[in-house]
Design an enzyme around this catalytic site. Sequence first.
Site, PDB file in Angstrom:
ATOM      1  N   GLY A  42       9.080   2.023   7.472  1.00  0.00           N
ATOM      2  CA  GLY A  42       8.641   0.703   7.067  1.00  0.00           C
ATOM      3  C   GLY A  42       7.731   0.717   5.865  1.00  0.00           C
ATOM      4  N   VAL A  72       3.845  -0.786   4.262  1.00  0.00           N
ATOM      5  CA  VAL A  72       2.493  -1.155   4.664  1.00  0.00           C
ATOM      6  C   VAL A  72       1.884  -2.034   3.575  1.00  0.00           C
ATOM      7  CG1 VAL A  72       0.220  -0.345   5.367  1.00  0.00           C
ATOM      8  CG2 VAL A  72       2.245   1.011   5.920  1.00  0.00           C
ATOM      9  N   LEU A 112       0.815  -1.213   0.000  1.00  0.00           N
ATOM     10  CA  LEU A 112       0.000   0.000   0.000  1.00  0.00           C
ATOM     11  C   LEU A 112       0.849   1.264   0.000  1.00  0.00           C
ATOM     12  CD1 LEU A 112      -2.739  -1.023   2.614  1.00  0.00           C
ATOM     13  CD2 LEU A 112      -2.948  -0.995   0.126  1.00  0.00           C
ATOM     14  N   GLY A 113       2.023   1.191   0.605  1.00  0.00           N
ATOM     15  CA  GLY A 113       2.871   2.380   0.663  1.00  0.00           C
ATOM     16  C   GLY A 113       4.152   2.109   1.422  1.00  0.00           C
ATOM     17  N   LYS A 114       5.099   3.040   1.273  1.00  0.00           N
ATOM     18  CA  LYS A 114       6.384   2.953   1.952  1.00  0.00           C
ATOM     19  C   LYS A 114       6.637   4.259   2.690  1.00  0.00           C
ATOM     20  CE  LYS A 114       8.548  -0.109  -1.478  1.00  0.00           C
ATOM     21  NZ  LYS A 114       9.698  -0.295  -2.393  1.00  0.00           N
ATOM     22  N   GLY A 115       7.353   4.163   3.803  1.00  0.00           N
ATOM     23  CA  GLY A 115       7.707   5.348   4.571  1.00  0.00           C
ATOM     24  C   GLY A 115       9.086   5.194   5.154  1.00  0.00           C
ATOM     25  N   LYS A 141       1.776  -3.138   8.872  1.00  0.00           N
ATOM     26  CA  LYS A 141       2.976  -2.316   8.729  1.00  0.00           C
ATOM     27  C   LYS A 141       4.185  -3.104   9.187  1.00  0.00           C
ATOM     28  CE  LYS A 141       4.965   2.210   9.268  1.00  0.00           C
ATOM     29  NZ  LYS A 141       4.765   3.613   9.611  1.00  0.00           N
ATOM     30  N   ASP A 184       4.280  11.651  15.405  1.00  0.00           N
ATOM     31  CA  ASP A 184       4.489  11.569  13.954  1.00  0.00           C
ATOM     32  C   ASP A 184       3.222  11.982  13.203  1.00  0.00           C
ATOM     33  OD1 ASP A 184       6.033  11.207  11.726  1.00  0.00           O
ATOM     34  OD2 ASP A 184       5.696   9.055  11.586  1.00  0.00           O
TER      35      ASP A 184
END
Length: 683
Positions: free
Chosen positions: A370, A372, A364-367, A387, A484
């Site tokens: 980590g 997700v 679903l996504g990266k940050g 996550k 955050d």
Amino acid sequence: MILIRSNIMLLTFLRVGTILFLLARSVVTDNINGFNFVYKNSNDSQLLGAREIQPDGQVFRTNETLESGVGHTFYSRPFRFKNSTTGDAYSFSSQFVFGMIPKDPQYAFHGMTFALAPSKAVTEASTSQHLGLFNRTNDGNTLNHIVALEFDTFKNLELGDIDSNHIGLDINSIVSVFATTAGFYDDNGVFNNLTMASSKEIRAWIDYDGVRKRLDVTLAPLQMMKKPGKPLASIPQDLSPYLLEEMYVGFTSATGVLVQTFYVVGWSFQINGKAQDIDISKIVPLPIKKKSTKTKTLIVALGSSLVGMVLILLASIFAFVLYQKRKRKFSEVLEGWEVQYGPHRFSYKDLYKATKGFKESELLGKGGFGQVYKGTLPELGVPVAVKKIWHESGQGMKEFVAEIATIGRLRHPNLVRLLGYCRRQGELFLVYDYMPNLSLDSLLFNSKSGVILTWKQRVKIITDVAEALAYLHEEWVEVIIHRDIKASNVLLDAELNAKLGDFGLARFSNNGTEAQTTHLAGTLGYIAPELARKGKATTGTDIFAFGAFCLEVVCGRRPVELQGRNEAVILVDWVLDCWFKEELLKAVDPKLKGDYDIEQLEVVFKVGLLCSHSCPSVRPSMSQVLKFLKGVEPLPEDFDAVLEIREDYSGRLGDASSSAYFSQIQYNTASAPITEAFNSSGR
């Protein structure tokens, strides 16, 4: 014989003797105010779904649609429980013989309930800890009109259970208003423990005195020939406010992580009278299955020949290799201190399967902390977000997991629910509710999404996040600092309601002053000046990040944007410059095309600038922010002077004096202008 079975992979089952449908039943009595019957056949057949017991003793399948993993059995017709003239609940009495058989004698899990409900179709009931009675939405709703006595064999920390073998009175909620350890009193008045999940039959008496407004509960082993003279619990409780005139009576249960089977082999009930005694001589033993000897026989047969021995040896080697390979693949860390967090821990194997092996297609996504993934857990039956982050294993892990388990208890409509965690080697996995519209960041800055948020939607999102932070800072039992706050951590459900998520960095604070950490955490552009200097997170640093977030939503610009190779534009400073130049409309997201409320726009800009003030003591609390956004309280009259203090703060006021000075500032119309307070301070 009535059975409610809890199994993680199966629906809850109700069992009755197969001869029952051949009319080989034993119905002792049935009248308008009660009944008494015992089933005598132990050669049970499994029946799926919800069941109801007819007055003639037959058990029929109903057309109710239950959630997977939920089962219940109710008497087919209701009984009148209240006097329609006075509104007082009648006295009632019930006896039944039940047994609980765990698959593994060393572990027991969620129990069962004896329930009074306004309907025999409890279709919205949920699994596991809700015992087939409630769900997370209606738990605690006074409109439930459900009174239940739970026979629970699991200590659920989230619900505040006293131990793993107790009875509890539940009124409109799975959280008991009264609970006590299961047991009985002998003739000498000495208390004896009684293990309910012992695979043995147990007798139960439930007697409600409508005159004295008292509920007595008594337990005893089946072999005890008479009812103990002293009840296990005598609970002073008027049930009149919670019961309707007509109610159904029955039993409920639901699936859990561990397999456990429940039997009710005899049952009697009576309104305004004593329930008839159950003839225990007619009670057949619980059908405890003996371990099969087929495997041993097969091994002996193969061992009698050389070929058999060779096959067994080769098969064993092959199985061992596969086992070791699979064990390494799904190995995870599990220490003794984590047992108490069992309900919040998922196995790595389940998460691996749910995300299809953490495939790129499920990402679903990266940050910065980590990745997700989307997944579906069989136990929950709904999509979740997993996550995957790295966490240094060491002395802080125990405290970190304790905080994760506590955060998992948070319940607020504007917080993404943290369902649990898993840890494996150097990896940590956090499991959240899945949000179909993903993050606010993806809608604000991803032109491919095709979605342009309207002004009303943006104000609603800002207000939703403020509600969530007010809950964390001021309304929960402990102060929680998120650490955050940013657009990518604000998730949107199907109706674009905002939910603050990602508690991977969240920490508890000491009365809201500072979190117990010295590591700088956060995202560039949202980090308050004092956090960068001291590395101490407080509610004030959360509020600074919220201010930057407000400006980000209104302006449609990221908190920090690069211009050229070496130049960066800080959003907070740029908006402040626009304010003093009286060019505020220049800062509004051009995608709105002028479709916004000017007065409301000014309020949101002021809130963003005030919250992102460089002086922590000038920033309002989140409850004050909500009053500003909702128009309940006006912002400071000398707002420009407040912003000008920003320039003088670091040079004119030292850290030691700033807190004492700015504590004079109050955000209401009765307070003195801030400039007067500033001048009168002598600085």
